[in-house]
Enzyme design. Structure first.
Site, PDB file in Angstrom:
ATOM      1  N   GLU A 131       4.682   0.670 -14.371  1.00  0.00           N
ATOM      2  CA  GLU A 131       3.622   1.111 -15.283  1.00  0.00           C
ATOM      3  C   GLU A 131       3.180   2.544 -15.033  1.00  0.00           C
ATOM      4  OE1 GLU A 131      -0.115  -1.101 -15.386  1.00  0.00           O
ATOM      5  OE2 GLU A 131       0.056  -1.540 -13.273  1.00  0.00           O
ATOM      6  N   GLU A 134       4.301  -7.765  -8.054  1.00  0.00           N
ATOM      7  CA  GLU A 134       3.222  -6.793  -8.205  1.00  0.00           C
ATOM      8  C   GLU A 134       3.724  -5.377  -7.898  1.00  0.00           C
ATOM      9  OE1 GLU A 134       0.563  -6.872  -9.657  1.00  0.00           O
ATOM     10  OE2 GLU A 134      -0.577  -5.208  -8.888  1.00  0.00           O
TER      11      GLU A 134
END
Ligand code: M6R
Length: 611
Positions: free
Chosen positions: A491, A484
């Site tokens: 991103e 994560e």
């Protein structure tokens, strides 16, 4: 992935549409456009780029011009699927008689296009949506409802669609299959949207269309039918969050606001679901009897992206504490690899939006195969929530930033509650259950302690801004945290970040290590820590700078790393949450210092409704 807004009523339509587009911009943002009903016909304006480019065009029209006076229109913000992000490809697509906006994909657009070209239609764009618009035009003889119904019967694929016709002023026709449409019911007005955040400013009364619904709307009059049958009845429900929840509230970015909301979001997730006395959780929405809980032989968790990472924590905790076989599957592969599923399996579909196409397809496949299927969803009334009919809502509040933060921590908190439920019905004692309840209840406080280190984390982040690639490593419960953390960083900062199980490093990736490749190592106190410390030494020996996510006061770990962020001491299944929050803040500050558009990273959309 794109956003739709429509308005019909007694107010000026343009401000409602533009405000709605701004609210939906997080869903897709490569171009925007609107079509407005005026006395001389439908006026279309479109612009490449963000909604602000469209508002510049609108400002060129005089304030008292028909476009600004009109009380009906449709609008769209796009995330390109067919054709690049250009003004021509932006929606609405129009003929001389009708205009249309669309979310989804028309799979048979090529054959339909050929047919329309043979009828003399010319195409100005490369989109499948223009094919749908002209198909509607080809069926139009003065009744847009009929024209859209007939056109949709020829269509294969998914759609959320809104359209209007020059000769039917004030009328909007909308329909859905696979792409959400919600109607905001006001006084003598209706706001149409693909997402409730575009209507909440005007009304909290919402009607969610079902697949294959088609509706004719004029002002406050709504007539809903089914494409397959006749009139259908859809009740309005109340949206349970306030307009303020969808605002930035003084934060520079939605992402930062949502990171800081996590203590309250987790509180809302666990509220009313903990039974401290019996040392268990109460998850009535799962709709499972104690007998069914005992009879379940396997938990299969499906999801994408961040939801998939959360699912991995659920897999580990369920096996660890309940002794129940569990596995996590990429939703995108689930139906294609023909999984072995039966009625003793509980398939848990995790999705913040409740609209992710791959996760929805997995839900349908699992249902087809006779499994019990439940949703773990944030958006109330979303397709996955409705199709599963059972599950647990996160109650995290609206998540606007494309990078998911509070949804992850609330998903993990929920999965811990699910694991506890199964554990208590199997091998966990009441005493162990009570300890587990306390751990879940301590999560908001643990997160607060990490948020208090924001300034220090920003200082650490400043030392990593110049790198173009980074590794994240972890073991056990900390492996999904590494996944994560790397996803968040890549991103929003565009740094090439990859996560590996710490033990995998030596099986190949270590070849990439040098002084230009720092490593973020999750080395919290608990099983596996000493081995991860060994891996850190291997990284340092290759001149890689190491940022350790370590337990507060762990002097041994501090001495092995170049930089560190300390996490309050707790068992590792609980530590997932504060450790992830630390990495969310790290990623946020790196991206901010690199000047990245944090809430709207390039090429991404909040809700991925195409496969
Ligand atoms: O709405 P969902 O949870 O189904 O979305 C799944 C992924 O698209 C999503 O988590 C995505 O990976 C996020 N942008 C990550 O921050």
């Amino acid at each position: 992935m794109c956003g739709i807004v429509g308005y019909t009523g007694n107010k000026a339509a343009v401000p409602v549409l533009v405000n709605g587009l701004k609210r939906l911009e997080y869903r897709g943002y490569d171009s925007a456009g609107l079509a407005i009903d005026t006395p001389t016909g439908i006026l279309v304006e479109k612009a490449k780029g963000k909604v602000s480019e469209l508002t510049k065009l609108l400002a060129e029209h005089q304030e008292d011009s028909p476009i600004h006076k009109s009380q009906a229109g449709i609008a769209h913000t796009r995330w390109a699927t067919h054709g690049p992000p250009t003004t021509e490809n932006a929606h609405p697509h129009a003929s001389s008689r009708i205009a249309l906006v669309h979310n989804g994909i028309i799979e048979n657009y090529k054959s339909l296009k050929g047919k329309l070209e043979a009828q003399g239609y010319n195409f100005l764009s490369q989109t499948d949506t223009e094919v749908l618009a002209l198909l509607v035009d080809s069926h139009y003889d003065g009744d847009l409802f009929q024209a859209l119904s007939s056109a949709l019967k020829e269509v294969e694929g998914t759609f959320g669609v809104a359209c209007m016709a020059k000769d039917e002023p004030g009328v909007l026709i909308v329909a859905r299959r696979g792409s959400p449409i919600v109607l905001g019911v006001g006084e003598n007005e209706t706001i149409v949207a693909s997402d409730a955040s575009a209507i909440i400013k005007h009304t909290r009364q919402a009607i969610y269309l079902d697949d294959n619904d088609i509706a004719k709307i004029k002002g406050g009059d709504i007539d809903i039918r089914s494409l397959d049958a006749g009139v259908v009845s859809r009740e309005a429900s109340e949206i349970d969050w306030s307009p303020d929840a969808a605002e930035k509230g003084g934060y520079e970015h939605y992402m930062l606001k949502e990171i800081f909301e996590q203590p309250d979001a987790i509180k809302n997730t666990i509220r009313g679901r903990m039974d401290a006395e019996r040392g268990t959780s109460m998850l009535g929405g799962l709709g499972l009897t104690p007998r069914e809980i005992v009879d379940i032989q396997r938990l299969v968790i499906v999801g994408c992206g961040t939801s998939l990472n959360a699912g991995m924590v659920g897999e580990f905790a369920t096996e660890d504490f309940a002794g129940l076989a569990a596995e996590v599957e990429q939703a995108a592969e689930f139906r294609y690899r023909n999984p072995i599923i039966n009625s003793k399996d509980l398939v848990l579909a995790i999705s913040q939006s409740g609209e992710t196409a791959d996760t929805l397809a997995a839900v349908r496949e699992a249902t087809e195969k006779g499994a019990l299927v439940a949703g773990l969803v944030n958006v109330v009334g979303s397709t996955i929530a409705r199709e599963t009919g059972r599950g647990v809502y996160l109650h995290a509040g609206p998540e606007i930033s494309v990078a998911s933060t509070k949804a992850f921590t609330c998903q993990v908190a929920t999965l811990l509650m699910v694991a506890l439920k199964f554990a208590r019905s199997r091998r966990m004692s009441v005493e162990q259950g009570r300890r587990f309840v306390q751990e879940i209840e301590s999560l908001p406080g643990l997160v607060k302690q990490v948020l208090a280190k924001d300034k220090q984390i920003a200082e650490v982040a400043a030392r990593y801004v110049q790198y173009e690639r980074m590794f994240f490593i972890g073991r056990g419960y900390l492996y999904p945290v590494a996944m994560e953390g790397a996803l968040k960083l890549k991103e929003i900062s565009y740094i090439h970040a990859e996560a590996y199980h710490a033990a995998e490093l030596k099986h190949g990736p270590i070849a990439l290590l040098e002084d230009t490749m720092p490593v973020v190592a999750l080395a919290l106190e608990g099983p596996g820590k000493e081995k991860t410390i060994g891996n850190i030494k291997e990284c340092s020996a290759r001149n890689a700078r190491v940022l350790g996510i370590i337990t507060e006061g762990d002097e041994e770990a501090k001495s092995e790393v170049d930089d560190y962020i300390e996490i309050p001491a707790c068992r590792l299944h609980a530590a997932v949450i504060p450790a992830t929050v630390a990495l969310q803040l790290f990623s946020y500050h790196v991206a901010r210092l690199r000047g990245c558009p944090i809430d709207q990273p390039r090429n991404l959309a909040k809700s991925v409704t195409v496969e």
